[in-house]
Design a protein around this motif. Sequence first.
Motif, PDB file in Angstrom:
ATOM      1  N   VAL A  56      33.225  78.549  22.222  1.00  0.00           N
ATOM      2  CA  VAL A  56      33.789  77.318  22.783  1.00  0.00           C
ATOM      3  C   VAL A  56      35.295  77.345  22.569  1.00  0.00           C
ATOM      4  O   VAL A  56      35.778  77.762  21.518  1.00  0.00           O
ATOM      5  N   ALA A 108      33.148  75.985  27.475  1.00  0.00           N
ATOM      6  CA  ALA A 108      32.159  76.792  26.755  1.00  0.00           C
ATOM      7  C   ALA A 108      31.819  78.031  27.570  1.00  0.00           C
ATOM      8  O   ALA A 108      31.660  77.956  28.790  1.00  0.00           O
ATOM      9  N   TRP A 122      26.445  73.309  25.361  1.00  0.00           N
ATOM     10  CA  TRP A 122      26.516  74.725  25.675  1.00  0.00           C
ATOM     11  C   TRP A 122      26.385  74.991  27.171  1.00  0.00           C
ATOM     12  O   TRP A 122      26.855  76.005  27.677  1.00  0.00           O
TER      13      TRP A 122
END
Length: 126
Positions: A79, A72, A53
């Motif tokens: 994503v 992301a 992330w």
Amino acid sequence: QVQLVESGGGLVQAGGSLRLSCAASGRTWRTNTVGWFRQAPGKEREFVANIGWSGRGIYIADSVKGRFTISADNAKNTVYLQMNSLKPEDTAVYYCAASLKYSTAGLADPGQFDYWGQGTQVTVSS
């Protein structure tokens, strides 16, 4: 729980491009890695790419390296998989998955992922 919803699939001619999105909701803060897998009829689920992330920990399968990129957007819990120079052999259902694990070496085993989306069909015509 974490919910994942894929979008962006469709029919495209060989050489074309598509961008898949994976929108995550729920307890996303528990997850560390989001990946894309694909499964063609009669074949096993195949790893495509994954990313942390934070934007780090990018790992891309050799079969799509140089054509696919993953990114992301932490603020949107989304994503993306940008797919360029698509080939007929890229035809498959593409699945988004999230893992509680994180590895700089990549997570290529579907068993390492804890949450899965429903998948989106990508068809590449010759």
